[in-house]
Structures are given as C-alpha cells and as structure tokens.
Design an enzyme around this catalytic site. Structure first.
Site, PDB file in Angstrom:
ATOM      1  N   CYS A 256      -8.197   7.911  -2.541  1.00 17.74           N
ATOM      2  CA  CYS A 256      -9.601   8.241  -2.304  1.00 17.74           C
ATOM      3  C   CYS A 256     -10.616   7.540  -3.196  1.00 17.74           C
ATOM      4  CB  CYS A 256      -9.793   9.744  -2.422  1.00 17.74           C
ATOM      5  SG  CYS A 256      -9.708  10.329  -4.141  1.00 17.74           S
ATOM      6  N   GLY A 260     -15.843   6.799  -1.581  1.00 20.92           N
ATOM      7  CA  GLY A 260     -16.806   6.418  -0.534  1.00 20.92           C
ATOM      8  C   GLY A 260     -16.464   7.075   0.802  1.00 20.92           C
ATOM      9  N   CYS A 375      -8.871  -3.282   3.120  1.00 21.71           N
ATOM     10  CA  CYS A 375      -9.928  -4.305   3.122  1.00 21.71           C
ATOM     11  C   CYS A 375      -9.262  -5.672   2.945  1.00 21.71           C
ATOM     12  CB  CYS A 375     -10.993  -4.024   2.072  1.00 21.71           C
ATOM     13  SG  CYS A 375     -10.360  -3.853   0.403  1.00 21.71           S
TER      14      CYS A 375
END
Ligand code: SAM
Length: 436
Positions: A256, A260, A375
């Site tokens: 986490c 965000g 990402c």
C-alpha cells in the site's frame, strides 16, 4: 561563495550515492538540499535529475573527452563534468556561466587538478558539441539515453514503439492531481484554479484527474491541507474503475505505501480496508495521507506473502496487488532508475510478483476480484507472471478490461508513458470462479 557554485556542489552530493549505486535520489537529494534557499534547492534538484535522466549519453560524451577514465575516488569530478555537459547541451544558461560555475565548484573539491581538467573538457565539449551529438546519434544507448540492458528489453517488447517510449521517458512528467470526491468535484476545483490563474485541464481517462500546466508545490494549491486533492498520476487513478467497489466490502491493499491507491479506494466507497506494506519506514506516509484526507483503514506492517503472520482468516471481496516492480513506466519521475536497476533485478521481481499472487489468491472469496498492477512496461513483470499464474490456478479467470486507455494484451492492459499524459502502467483483472 560564487553564484551558482553551491547548487552544483550540492548536486554532486546528491549524485554521488546514485553513481555509486548506494542510494536513490529520493533519499540523497533532500539531504543534499538541506539549508538551501528555494531557488538553489530547485536548481540542485534540476541538475541532479537532469544528469540521471541523460546519464548514458553524458557518460558517452565524458568517455570521448577524458583521456583516461577518472578513478573511483574522483567520482565527484566526474559528477561535475556530467553536470557541466548537461547544462551546456540543455542551453538554459549561457555557456560561459555553465563552464565557470563548474570550474569554480571543482576548486572547492580540494583537488587542484580538477578545475583545469573540467575547464579543458567543458570547453572542448562547447567547441565540438555538434560532432559529439552526431557521434551519440550513432550509438543507441547514447542516443536513447537508456542503459544497454534495459534498452534491449524495451526493444524486444516494443519493436515498433521503443523510440517513442524512450523519448517519452526522458521528458519531464506532468503534475496530475486526483480530486477527492468526498470533498469537492473536479469541475468545482478546476474553477477554483482558474480564479487563481492556475492553468489546468481535466484528464482524459480518469474522471478525478486534473493536469497542471506548471508543476508546483501541492501545499501552494487551494485545499491541500483540507484533503481536497492528492498528487497522483492519471494511470494510477484508474484503479477504482476496475474493481467494482461497493460499500461494506472487505478489501485488501497488499502493497500500500505510500497509500495513494489506498486513499483513492476509500474516497470512492465506504470499505472495510486492510492496507499492508512490508516497509515500515514507508507506512508513515500512508498514515499522513489518510489523516489529511480524513479516511480510515487498518494499516499493518507485514510481508503480504507471509499470510500466516497477518491474516485473520476472513476472506476478501477485493484484493489490490500493486506489486513491487522495476518502475520502468515511471522513469521520467525517477530517472535514477537508469543507474540503480540491474538486469538481474527483473527476474527477481518477477519471482516476487508471482509469489505474491500465489499467496494472496486463497484469501479471495469465490466471485471476488484481484487487480494486479505495476508501474512497469516490461512483459517479464506483467503478462509473464500472469500467464504462469493463470496456467497454475484452475479457479482464476482472466477478465478483459474494456477501456479507451492503453493496449489490450492477452492478459491485462498496458499503458505506455505519454508526453504530457499518463505514466507507463499495467493492470490485469482476475476473478475467482464460483463453481469450483
Ligand atoms: C508500487 S509500490 C505501492 C504503491 C502504492 N500502492 C500506492 O498507490 O501508493 C510497492 C510497495 O510494495 C511494498 N512491498 C514490497 N514487497 C512487499 C511484500 N512482500 N509485502 C507487502 N508489501 C511489499 C513496497 O514496500 C512498496 O511500498
């Protein structure tokens, strides 16, 4: 001290641990900026980021200019040379200023020879810049400003788009806000910004996103302390759109920090949310964010894969696995990745990602959803672990994501970094079968 010398010395201080592969800019830069006024702190940051962003190209030029490589104890001199060349090719300050400040800074390193060397190298760079740029064009790592191992992987995965991906990854990223729908609306906040003459536009894919024309400190924008918005890239804001969240659901956010997505999930529905992260030092930011946004979650420091240490036996309706990854989709925000990551990291990360999926899957209710996100733009961390997992897991069903963003893959959807748009990101949605 001479104007501009101090920021250059501080940029050297920020860059040294990165060049030595000992620390990231996010830890070295704040230390290097201590005690500087805002202007010098901003210049220190711009120089450190700029050098990391173009390091493979700058190092290529340094190799052409230096008659012999500098010793490892003289990495500070190399850092100043990279800074000087970065400024000369960027062209924002006059050439003589770029050269003189670096030479003056070199004199402070207590290495009497360094000033002369830098003066000679930077003046030659100035004279021969066009030829050196052409020379770099002929070498892919220098032209793309990407390290060879990563360029090889990107070219393999994106044989058509790799140049665009590298170019977009070398740009300064836009600053994007996520409006907290519990406090205000995007339209109202855009109006507020307009009244303050702050130019901003609504994002294309996230219904909560606003992109600012000029990045600024978030605390200088209206409503930050009151939790009206958070800073978050548009790609990361797509998470709640995929999870079909309903009030009362039991949700796990397995990785986490800094919170965000935890906060975003809670902004969109009243959830019973457990947020885990293995890194205690990053959990402070999760608490800060939740407090500022006035949201509540149970936050625990735990290795999500060591289920026996933290799970109370109650199954989850939704699991978000925003897995640790190479961050190759966000290189424009963290250009030191080019220096810090190693080829061998990718296999290690892929093993961790698959293990996290395997360990968390049994905690999901039948009919429940797992959203896997990274990402990263590398298939080794995205489709590949997903393909292995789906192959091994009879009750896991891949759900197609219908969306206007990114590109659909066999498993999941890949977003690539867009100039002035979202970061590189990957999402894959899995549902647990009810009938097994
Ligand atoms: C991509 S970041 C998460 C970003 C976060 N979801 C957000 O939106 O702000 C990945 C996080 O995973 C954490 N992490 C890595 N391995 C983990 C593990 N085994 N268990 C729990 N957290 C882990 C890291 O400390 C890091 O904070």
């Amino acid at each position: 001290m001479n104007d501009g010398v101090q920021p250059r010395l501080r940029a050297v201080k920020a860059l040294l641990p990165v060049l030595q592969q000992k620390a990231s800019l996010s830890s070295s830069l704040p230390r290097a900026q201590q005690g500087l006024n805002n202007e010098d702190a901003a210049l220190t940051q711009a120089l450190a980021f700029g050098v990391c962003r173009f390091q493979p190209r700058l190092q290529f030029w340094a190799d052409q200019l230096l008659q012999q490589s500098l010793k490892s104890k003289d990495l500070d001199v190399l850092a100043l040379l990279l800074i000087g060349m970065y400024q000369l090719q960027e062209g924002r300050v006059a050439d003589y200023a770029a050269i003189n400040t670096c030479v003056e800074a070199a004199k402070k390193l207590n290495k009497p020879w360094a000033g002369k060397l830098l003066n000679a190298c930077l003046r030659r760079f100035q004279r021969e810049q066009e030829a050196l740029i052409q020379l770099a064009e002929g070498k892919e790592t220098a032209a793309s400003a990407f390290p060879a191992w990563l360029l090889k992987r990107i070219k393999k995965a994106y044989s058509k788009d790799w140049r665009d991906i590298c170019a977009a990854s070398n740009l300064q990223p836009p600053m994007t806000l996520r409006i907290n729908q519990r406090k205000t609306t995007r339209e109202a906040y855009l109006q507020q910004l307009q009244q303050l003459d702050i130019v901003a536009t609504a994002t294309t894919f996230s219904p909560w996103g606003i992109t600012l024309e000029q990045p600024t400190h978030p605390a200088l924008l209206p409503g930050f302390a009151e939790g009206h918005f958070s800073v978050q890239d548009e790609a990361a804001q797509l998470t709640p759109l995929l999870l079909d969240l309903q009030a009362g659901q039991r949700v796990l956010d397995a990785c986490c920090a800094p919170g965000g997505k935890t906060a975003h999930l809670l902004e969109t529905a009243d959830l019973n949310l457990l947020a885990l992260d293995v890194d205690e030092s990053r959990l402070g930011r999760v608490h800060e964010n939740l407090q500022r946004l006035q949201l509540k979650a149970e936050v625990k420091c735990a290795d999500a894969a060591a289920v026996e240490h933290w799970w109370d036996g109650q199954a989850f309706d939704r699991i978000l696995l925003d897995a640790p990854c190479s961050a190759t989709g966000v290189i424009r925000r963290h250009p030191d990745i080019k220096l810090l990551r190693r080829d061998s990291d990718i296999k290690e990360l892929a093993d961790i990602q698959l293990k996290l999926l395997q360990k968390l899957w049994p905690l999901l209710k039948p009919g429940g959803l797992v959203l896997y996100a990274t990402c990263s733009i590398l298939p080794e961390e995205n489709q590949h672990p997903l393909a292995s997992f789906l192959h091994q897991t009879a009750d896991a069903v891949h759900q197609d994501i219908e969306a206007e963003w990114g590109q659909a893959l066999r498993f999941g959807r890949q977003l690539l970094p867009q100039p002035q748009g979202h970061d590189g990101f990957f999402y894959c949605l899995l549902q647990k079968r009810l009938d097994l």
